[in-house]
Design a protein around this motif. Structure first.
Motif, mmCIF file in Angstrom:
data_model
loop_
_atom_site.group_PDB
_atom_site.id
_atom_site.type_symbol
_atom_site.label_atom_id
_atom_site.label_comp_id
_atom_site.label_asym_id
_atom_site.label_seq_id
_atom_site.Cartn_x
_atom_site.Cartn_y
_atom_site.Cartn_z
ATOM 1 N N ASP A 1 -4.393 19.930 2.954
ATOM 2 C CA ASP A 1 -3.766 18.682 3.289
ATOM 3 C C ASP A 1 -4.439 17.601 2.552
ATOM 4 O O ASP A 1 -5.525 17.343 2.982
ATOM 5 C CB ASP A 1 -3.599 18.570 5.039
ATOM 6 N N VAL A 2 -3.778 16.887 1.799
ATOM 7 C CA VAL A 2 -4.348 15.856 1.186
ATOM 8 C C VAL A 2 -3.543 14.421 1.517
ATOM 9 O O VAL A 2 -2.203 14.436 1.392
ATOM 10 C CB VAL A 2 -4.524 15.928 -0.389
ATOM 11 N N LYS B 1 -1.164 21.856 -9.347
ATOM 12 C CA LYS B 1 -2.020 22.216 -10.423
ATOM 13 C C LYS B 1 -3.489 22.799 -10.052
ATOM 14 O O LYS B 1 -4.062 23.670 -10.257
ATOM 15 C CB LYS B 1 -1.757 21.649 -11.622
ATOM 16 N N THR B 2 -3.891 21.558 -9.156
ATOM 17 C CA THR B 2 -5.173 21.806 -8.675
ATOM 18 C C THR B 2 -5.494 22.822 -7.696
ATOM 19 O O THR B 2 -6.462 23.740 -8.022
ATOM 20 C CB THR B 2 -5.868 20.473 -8.048
ATOM 21 N N VAL B 3 -4.734 23.256 -6.995
ATOM 22 C CA VAL B 3 -4.808 24.319 -5.857
ATOM 23 C C VAL B 3 -4.707 25.561 -6.764
ATOM 24 O O VAL B 3 -5.575 26.280 -6.444
ATOM 25 C CB VAL B 3 -3.603 24.212 -5.061
ATOM 26 N N LYS B 4 -3.743 25.356 -7.759
ATOM 27 C CA LYS B 4 -3.909 26.911 -8.490
ATOM 28 C C LYS B 4 -5.032 26.990 -9.273
ATOM 29 O O LYS B 4 -5.512 28.247 -9.388
ATOM 30 C CB LYS B 4 -2.624 26.997 -9.560
ATOM 31 N N ALA B 5 -5.831 26.005 -9.988
ATOM 32 C CA ALA B 5 -6.881 25.905 -10.671
ATOM 33 C C ALA B 5 -8.125 26.273 -9.713
ATOM 34 O O ALA B 5 -8.866 27.116 -10.201
ATOM 35 C CB ALA B 5 -6.994 24.765 -11.331
ATOM 36 N N LEU C 1 2.207 13.113 -8.953
ATOM 37 C CA LEU C 1 0.893 13.404 -8.083
ATOM 38 C C LEU C 1 1.305 14.690 -7.293
ATOM 39 O O LEU C 1 0.076 15.326 -7.260
ATOM 40 C CB LEU C 1 0.804 12.350 -7.492
ATOM 41 N N GLU C 2 2.328 15.061 -6.825
ATOM 42 C CA GLU C 2 2.368 16.283 -6.171
ATOM 43 C C GLU C 2 2.294 17.552 -7.108
ATOM 44 O O GLU C 2 1.660 18.392 -6.872
ATOM 45 C CB GLU C 2 3.904 16.186 -5.440
ATOM 46 N N MET D 1 0.718 -1.132 0.200
ATOM 47 C CA MET D 1 0.022 0.035 -0.088
ATOM 48 C C MET D 1 0.870 1.287 0.042
ATOM 49 O O MET D 1 1.696 1.418 0.740
ATOM 50 C CB MET D 1 -0.968 -0.170 1.022
ATOM 51 N N SER D 2 0.649 2.273 -0.925
ATOM 52 C CA SER D 2 1.258 3.466 -0.984
ATOM 53 C C SER D 2 0.542 4.704 -0.395
ATOM 54 O O SER D 2 -0.798 4.710 -0.503
ATOM 55 C CB SER D 2 1.810 3.819 -2.429
ATOM 56 N N THR D 3 1.031 5.239 0.618
ATOM 57 C CA THR D 3 0.215 6.651 1.250
ATOM 58 C C THR D 3 1.262 7.754 0.980
ATOM 59 O O THR D 3 2.285 7.618 1.208
ATOM 60 C CB THR D 3 0.045 6.175 2.602
ATOM 61 N N LEU D 4 0.538 8.554 0.226
ATOM 62 C CA LEU D 4 1.286 9.955 0.027
ATOM 63 C C LEU D 4 0.551 10.893 0.583
ATOM 64 O O LEU D 4 -0.552 11.059 0.949
ATOM 65 C CB LEU D 4 1.282 10.150 -1.449
ATOM 66 N N HIS D 5 1.345 11.927 1.108
ATOM 67 C CA HIS D 5 0.880 13.030 1.988
ATOM 68 C C HIS D 5 1.382 14.427 1.325
ATOM 69 O O HIS D 5 2.630 14.668 1.287
ATOM 70 C CB HIS D 5 1.374 13.011 3.451
#
Length: 150
Positions: A104-105, A137-141, A131-132, A1-5
């Motif tokens: 925070d995601v 890009k999502t935050v800016k959009a 992904l980061e 399992m990969s968990t990214l923060h």
């Protein structure tokens, strides 16, 4: 399992970010690059929740969205062609005294088959930067959307 923060500071309010996350209309791919409009299907939507299938590049997942908490959106994977187990996304929004919001995601990826397990390894290693960058890009959009009044 990969968990990214990932964490990012934004001028968007929690309300603006939740509104963007839960806007399942046309143009979603402009905010979220891994959600191609042609694969988007809303199965059910009610107050504070939705059941949505989305994806891109041959990878799809059905997610249960829960935004009953105004400072948190939990997206739980309920079905996918590659993801299973504990897969999903959790966005937490913390308003700051200076008027900004900390976003925070946490992204969890657990492969459910050979392809998914291979992608899980990629996501947890070399894919993390991709992904980061997508998150930034999502935050800016979302900020641009808020500035446009959308």
């Amino acid at each position: 399992m990969s968990t990214l923060h990932f964490k990012e500071k934004t001028n968007s309010t929690p309300e603006q970010f939740v509104a963007a996350l839960t806007d399942f209309g046309p143009g979603r791919s402009k905010l979220f690059g891994n959600s191609a409009d042609k694969f988007l299907e809303v199965h059910n939507r009610g107050p504070g929740q939705a059941d949505v299938t989305e994806g891109s590049h041959g990878i799809w997942e059905r997610l249960h969205y829960d935004w009953s908490d105004p400072n948190r959106v939990v997206m739980t994977t309920t079905d996918s062609n590659v993801w299973g187990g504990h897969s999903g996304h959790t966005y937490t929004f913390t308003p700051r005294p200076d008027g900004t919001t900390e976003v925070d995601v946490v992204v969890v990826r657990e492969g459910k088959n050979l392809t998914g397990r291979a992608l899980e390894v990629v996501v947890g290693t070399v894919g993390k930067r991709t992904l980061e960058n997508a998150f930034r890009k999502t935050v800016k959009a979302v900020e641009s959307r808020g500035n446009d009044g959308g």
